[in-house]
Enzyme design. Sequence first.
Site, PDB file in Angstrom:
ATOM      1  N   LYS A  15      72.758  18.953 131.821  1.00  0.00           N
ATOM      2  CA  LYS A  15      72.845  20.014 131.148  1.00  0.00           C
ATOM      3  C   LYS A  15      73.589  21.284 132.166  1.00  0.00           C
ATOM      4  O   LYS A  15      73.323  21.129 133.513  1.00  0.00           O
ATOM      5  CB  LYS A  15      71.460  20.707 130.875  1.00  0.00           C
ATOM      6  CG  LYS A  15      71.622  22.231 130.175  1.00  0.00           C
ATOM      7  CD  LYS A  15      70.286  22.661 129.584  1.00  0.00           C
ATOM      8  CE  LYS A  15      69.430  23.140 130.685  1.00  0.00           C
ATOM      9  NZ  LYS A  15      69.892  24.484 131.315  1.00  0.00           N
ATOM     10  N   ASP A  52      65.958  23.148 135.810  1.00  0.00           N
ATOM     11  CA  ASP A  52      65.998  23.909 137.176  1.00  0.00           C
ATOM     12  C   ASP A  52      64.967  24.837 137.179  1.00  0.00           C
ATOM     13  O   ASP A  52      64.479  25.677 138.296  1.00  0.00           O
ATOM     14  CB  ASP A  52      67.249  24.359 137.660  1.00  0.00           C
ATOM     15  CG  ASP A  52      67.668  25.584 136.821  1.00  0.00           C
ATOM     16  OD1 ASP A  52      67.302  25.756 135.696  1.00  0.00           O
ATOM     17  OD2 ASP A  52      68.948  26.033 137.054  1.00  0.00           O
ATOM     18  N   SER A  53      64.192  25.246 136.057  1.00  0.00           N
ATOM     19  CA  SER A  53      63.202  26.014 136.040  1.00  0.00           C
ATOM     20  C   SER A  53      62.086  25.277 137.137  1.00  0.00           C
ATOM     21  O   SER A  53      61.085  26.059 137.461  1.00  0.00           O
ATOM     22  CB  SER A  53      62.530  26.144 134.653  1.00  0.00           C
ATOM     23  OG  SER A  53      62.451  24.865 134.109  1.00  0.00           O
ATOM     24  N   ASP A  93      69.209  18.864 134.884  1.00  0.00           N
ATOM     25  CA  ASP A  93      69.858  20.229 134.714  1.00  0.00           C
ATOM     26  C   ASP A  93      70.805  20.502 136.057  1.00  0.00           C
ATOM     27  O   ASP A  93      70.049  20.214 137.407  1.00  0.00           O
ATOM     28  CB  ASP A  93      68.567  21.245 134.633  1.00  0.00           C
ATOM     29  CG  ASP A  93      68.966  22.641 134.138  1.00  0.00           C
ATOM     30  OD1 ASP A  93      70.169  22.538 133.688  1.00  0.00           O
ATOM     31  OD2 ASP A  93      68.191  23.453 134.190  1.00  0.00           O
ATOM     32  N   GLU A 133      74.668  25.278 132.246  1.00  0.00           N
ATOM     33  CA  GLU A 133      74.599  26.872 131.726  1.00  0.00           C
ATOM     34  C   GLU A 133      75.919  27.377 131.677  1.00  0.00           C
ATOM     35  O   GLU A 133      77.097  27.001 132.643  1.00  0.00           O
ATOM     36  CB  GLU A 133      73.987  27.810 132.494  1.00  0.00           C
ATOM     37  CG  GLU A 133      72.471  27.489 132.613  1.00  0.00           C
ATOM     38  CD  GLU A 133      71.662  28.453 133.527  1.00  0.00           C
ATOM     39  OE1 GLU A 133      72.251  29.482 133.707  1.00  0.00           O
ATOM     40  OE2 GLU A 133      70.302  28.190 133.533  1.00  0.00           O
ATOM     41  N   GLU A 156      69.285  30.087 124.274  1.00  0.00           N
ATOM     42  CA  GLU A 156      68.126  30.593 124.979  1.00  0.00           C
ATOM     43  C   GLU A 156      67.912  32.143 124.703  1.00  0.00           C
ATOM     44  O   GLU A 156      69.028  32.913 125.039  1.00  0.00           O
ATOM     45  CB  GLU A 156      68.100  30.289 126.506  1.00  0.00           C
ATOM     46  CG  GLU A 156      66.825  31.068 127.234  1.00  0.00           C
ATOM     47  CD  GLU A 156      66.728  30.656 128.662  1.00  0.00           C
ATOM     48  OE1 GLU A 156      67.065  29.496 129.160  1.00  0.00           O
ATOM     49  OE2 GLU A 156      65.746  31.249 129.232  1.00  0.00           O
TER      50      GLU A 156
HETATM   51  O1  KIV Z   1      65.655  25.098 133.454  1.00  0.00           O
HETATM   52  C1  KIV Z   1      64.970  24.986 132.199  1.00  0.00           C
HETATM   53  O2  KIV Z   1      63.693  24.456 132.370  1.00  0.00           O
HETATM   54  C2  KIV Z   1      65.907  25.328 131.144  1.00  0.00           C
HETATM   55  C3  KIV Z   1      65.137  25.451 129.918  1.00  0.00           C
HETATM   56  C4  KIV Z   1      64.459  26.787 129.601  1.00  0.00           C
HETATM   57  C5  KIV Z   1      66.035  25.273 128.654  1.00  0.00           C
HETATM   58  O3  KIV Z   1      67.172  25.539 131.362  1.00  0.00           O
END
Ligand code: KIV
Length: 287
Positions: free
Chosen positions: A119, A50-51, A89, A121, A189
Amino acid sequence: MAANNNQRVTIPALQSKKENKEKITALTAYDFPIARIVDDAGIDLVLVGDSLGMVVLGYDNTMPVTMDEMIHHTKPVVRAVKRALVIGDMPYFSFHLSTEESVFNASRFIKEAGAQGVKIEGASKKRLKLIESLVEAEIPVMGHVGLTPQSIHHIGQFKVKGSEKGEARKVIQDAVNLEKAGVFAVILECIPMELAGIITEKLKVPTIGIGAGPRCDGQILVFHDLVGYSSGYLPKFVKKYADLHGIISQAVGKYKEDVQKGVFPDDEHSYHLKPEAARLLKKIRKA
Ligand code: KIV
């Protein structure tokens, strides 16, 4: 079974890398051409992070990213990747609803986009229960502890997590709880390298670090940071291997100059009429 360079990377293959003490390589990607480059390079895991919100969509943080945006970007990554494991994510508020809605959102990454897992968090009690439900629904989950960017409004700024005794204990416990809940790997992280080392020794599943030092079982970076495509602030843990921002800016500047001077397009980059058509047009012009 260890992953070789042509075989599709599966979750068991990724996990066997820990047993064999082979480092796991991971990167983010959000579109077809970059995912193809990353996969062709033999990277084991591609995260559609989600970056995306910060490095591609121009948001200040990851909070506004939606499920539809994540699915839209996961699809081309899946189309590009032939070997790596592709993980989607879960964006903010896609897994904070009822278990049914959260499991449904996660299933979209698998059914609609074709990813191999998701993924999530955090490691709160509610989160751990959800992870159990996801695993029960055959959706592989990668955990994420330490600095969790979706907590930005709680923590105020992105900073190292777990330098103090109490916080360090909590990060260890979170990682252990995630393993018990059934995650196949854990992202660590922005935590001290000593702490990442302890967690990596404690867990059977692989740890993949970002800003967590060299003792993790693998490493991940945001692609745009690695190649210097992002123009903003870069954290201390990023190693910039190229300056794409500089290279692209130079190319765009040169194009602008060439167009303004009438140097581009030149003969080499233009088309010509066939001779008889040229003769006919000459006649028409004169008539
Ligand atoms: O969103 C993302 O790119 C991430 C990575 C930094 C692990 O969660």
